[in-house]
Design a protein around this motif. Sequence first.
Motif, PDB file in Angstrom:
ATOM      1  N   SER A  29       0.812  -1.221   0.000  1.00  0.00           N
ATOM      2  CA  SER A  29       0.000   0.000   0.000  1.00  0.00           C
ATOM      3  C   SER A  29       0.847   1.273   0.000  1.00  0.00           C
ATOM      4  N   HIS A  30       2.025   1.222   0.631  1.00  0.00           N
ATOM      5  CA  HIS A  30       2.879   2.411   0.696  1.00  0.00           C
ATOM      6  C   HIS A  30       3.747   2.566  -0.548  1.00  0.00           C
ATOM      7  N   PHE A  31       3.613   1.653  -1.504  1.00  0.00           N
ATOM      8  CA  PHE A  31       4.471   1.692  -2.691  1.00  0.00           C
ATOM      9  C   PHE A  31       3.650   1.703  -3.980  1.00  0.00           C
ATOM     10  N   GLN A  32       2.404   2.146  -3.899  1.00  0.00           N
ATOM     11  CA  GLN A  32       1.542   2.131  -5.069  1.00  0.00           C
ATOM     12  C   GLN A  32       2.033   3.070  -6.165  1.00  0.00           C
ATOM     13  N   ASN A  33       2.831   4.066  -5.795  1.00  0.00           N
ATOM     14  CA  ASN A  33       3.349   4.986  -6.810  1.00  0.00           C
ATOM     15  C   ASN A  33       4.394   4.327  -7.707  1.00  0.00           C
ATOM     16  N   ILE A  34       4.986   3.202  -7.267  1.00  0.00           N
ATOM     17  CA  ILE A  34       5.987   2.523  -8.096  1.00  0.00           C
ATOM     18  C   ILE A  34       5.506   1.149  -8.543  1.00  0.00           C
ATOM     19  N   THR A  35       4.348   0.716  -8.084  1.00  0.00           N
ATOM     20  CA  THR A  35       3.842  -0.621  -8.386  1.00  0.00           C
ATOM     21  C   THR A  35       2.662  -0.530  -9.333  1.00  0.00           C
ATOM     22  N   ASN A  36       2.731  -1.218 -10.460  1.00  0.00           N
ATOM     23  CA  ASN A  36       1.621  -1.191 -11.405  1.00  0.00           C
ATOM     24  C   ASN A  36       1.016  -2.565 -11.668  1.00  0.00           C
ATOM     25  N   GLN A  37       1.669  -3.643 -11.219  1.00  0.00           N
ATOM     26  CA  GLN A  37       1.103  -4.983 -11.396  1.00  0.00           C
ATOM     27  C   GLN A  37       1.663  -5.926 -10.350  1.00  0.00           C
ATOM     28  N   VAL A  38       0.784  -6.767  -9.782  1.00  0.00           N
ATOM     29  CA  VAL A  38       1.182  -7.739  -8.771  1.00  0.00           C
ATOM     30  C   VAL A  38       0.619  -9.107  -9.159  1.00  0.00           C
ATOM     31  N   ASP A  39       1.501 -10.102  -9.292  1.00  0.00           N
ATOM     32  CA  ASP A  39       1.078 -11.475  -9.582  1.00  0.00           C
ATOM     33  C   ASP A  39       1.308 -12.337  -8.343  1.00  0.00           C
ATOM     34  N   GLN A  54       2.699 -25.951   1.191  1.00  0.00           N
ATOM     35  CA  GLN A  54       1.871 -24.810   0.802  1.00  0.00           C
ATOM     36  C   GLN A  54       2.775 -23.615   0.489  1.00  0.00           C
ATOM     37  N   ALA A  55       2.794 -23.177  -0.769  1.00  0.00           N
ATOM     38  CA  ALA A  55       3.717 -22.120  -1.188  1.00  0.00           C
ATOM     39  C   ALA A  55       2.956 -20.907  -1.708  1.00  0.00           C
ATOM     40  N   ALA A  56       3.524 -19.740  -1.454  1.00  0.00           N
ATOM     41  CA  ALA A  56       2.977 -18.478  -1.960  1.00  0.00           C
ATOM     42  C   ALA A  56       4.114 -17.667  -2.564  1.00  0.00           C
ATOM     43  N   GLU A  57       3.933 -17.235  -3.790  1.00  0.00           N
ATOM     44  CA  GLU A  57       4.951 -16.452  -4.498  1.00  0.00           C
ATOM     45  C   GLU A  57       4.337 -15.159  -5.003  1.00  0.00           C
ATOM     46  N   VAL A  58       5.034 -14.052  -4.802  1.00  0.00           N
ATOM     47  CA  VAL A  58       4.561 -12.739  -5.241  1.00  0.00           C
ATOM     48  C   VAL A  58       5.589 -12.131  -6.181  1.00  0.00           C
ATOM     49  N   THR A  59       5.128 -11.687  -7.337  1.00  0.00           N
ATOM     50  CA  THR A  59       5.990 -11.009  -8.296  1.00  0.00           C
ATOM     51  C   THR A  59       5.381  -9.648  -8.598  1.00  0.00           C
ATOM     52  N   ILE A  60       6.176  -8.604  -8.426  1.00  0.00           N
ATOM     53  CA  ILE A  60       5.694  -7.236  -8.626  1.00  0.00           C
ATOM     54  C   ILE A  60       6.483  -6.590  -9.755  1.00  0.00           C
ATOM     55  N   TYR A  61       5.774  -5.958 -10.656  1.00  0.00           N
ATOM     56  CA  TYR A  61       6.384  -5.231 -11.763  1.00  0.00           C
ATOM     57  C   TYR A  61       6.301  -3.741 -11.442  1.00  0.00           C
ATOM     58  N   ALA A  62       7.456  -3.143 -11.203  1.00  0.00           N
ATOM     59  CA  ALA A  62       7.502  -1.752 -10.755  1.00  0.00           C
ATOM     60  C   ALA A  62       8.420  -0.941 -11.656  1.00  0.00           C
ATOM     61  N   ASN A  63       7.831  -0.128 -12.516  1.00  0.00           N
ATOM     62  CA  ASN A  63       8.610   0.789 -13.357  1.00  0.00           C
ATOM     63  C   ASN A  63       9.724   0.075 -14.128  1.00  0.00           C
ATOM     64  N   GLY A  64       9.409  -1.069 -14.708  1.00  0.00           N
ATOM     65  CA  GLY A  64      10.394  -1.795 -15.499  1.00  0.00           C
ATOM     66  C   GLY A  64      11.237  -2.774 -14.712  1.00  0.00           C
ATOM     67  N   SER A  65      11.141  -2.764 -13.391  1.00  0.00           N
ATOM     68  CA  SER A  65      11.884  -3.703 -12.549  1.00  0.00           C
ATOM     69  C   SER A  65      10.966  -4.822 -12.074  1.00  0.00           C
TER      70      SER A  65
END
Length: 208
Positions: A29-39, A54-65
Amino acid sequence: MNLVIHGKNIEITGAIREYVHQKIEKAVSHFQNITNQVDIHLSVARNPRISTKQAAEVTIYANGSVIRAEESSESLYASIDLVADKIARQLRKYKERRQEHKTQPIPTNEALVPEPVTDLIAGRTPELPGEVVRTKYFSMPPMTVAQAQEQLQLVGHDFYMFRNAESGEINVIYERNHGGYGVIQPRNGNGHTNGKTASTSEKSKVVH
């Protein structure tokens, strides 16, 4: 924020979806300015020898990173809690690095010291797994070795594959066992790397 949930060997129920939204959205929530997609990938291992199924994986696409975190445990909800905390830490590191870049460049010649190329196979036949258990697709925009080094730290892997902006070829940067980083580049038959000659800090090196 675009949040997409995927499941493998598990049904994504309404309760699970609501819990994921609650935990992951709070973490980013504090990084919405750099985060545009979350898988988010949730999975259950069918192998009885694996205790933390039981596994959980998060991938975030932030400004090309790409920023990635993965956790597993005996409980899916516990795994979601763990990965939410981990991705929040990764995002803080990413934001701090961006602020550092605005004030001073990150030196790369200290971490990437030119060393002789070593053949990893050394005449041996490589042993490949009998079954491909997972396939990933991702964009590969050109980047420098310094940028690839930063991406390696963000995704939390031992290695990172990237397209070298100088040569246009696919390279792999990895963490060395004794500290520092190494870069694997393709070479032709006479032992030299293909394409343009790399700079001093970006020459090919494979040392363990």
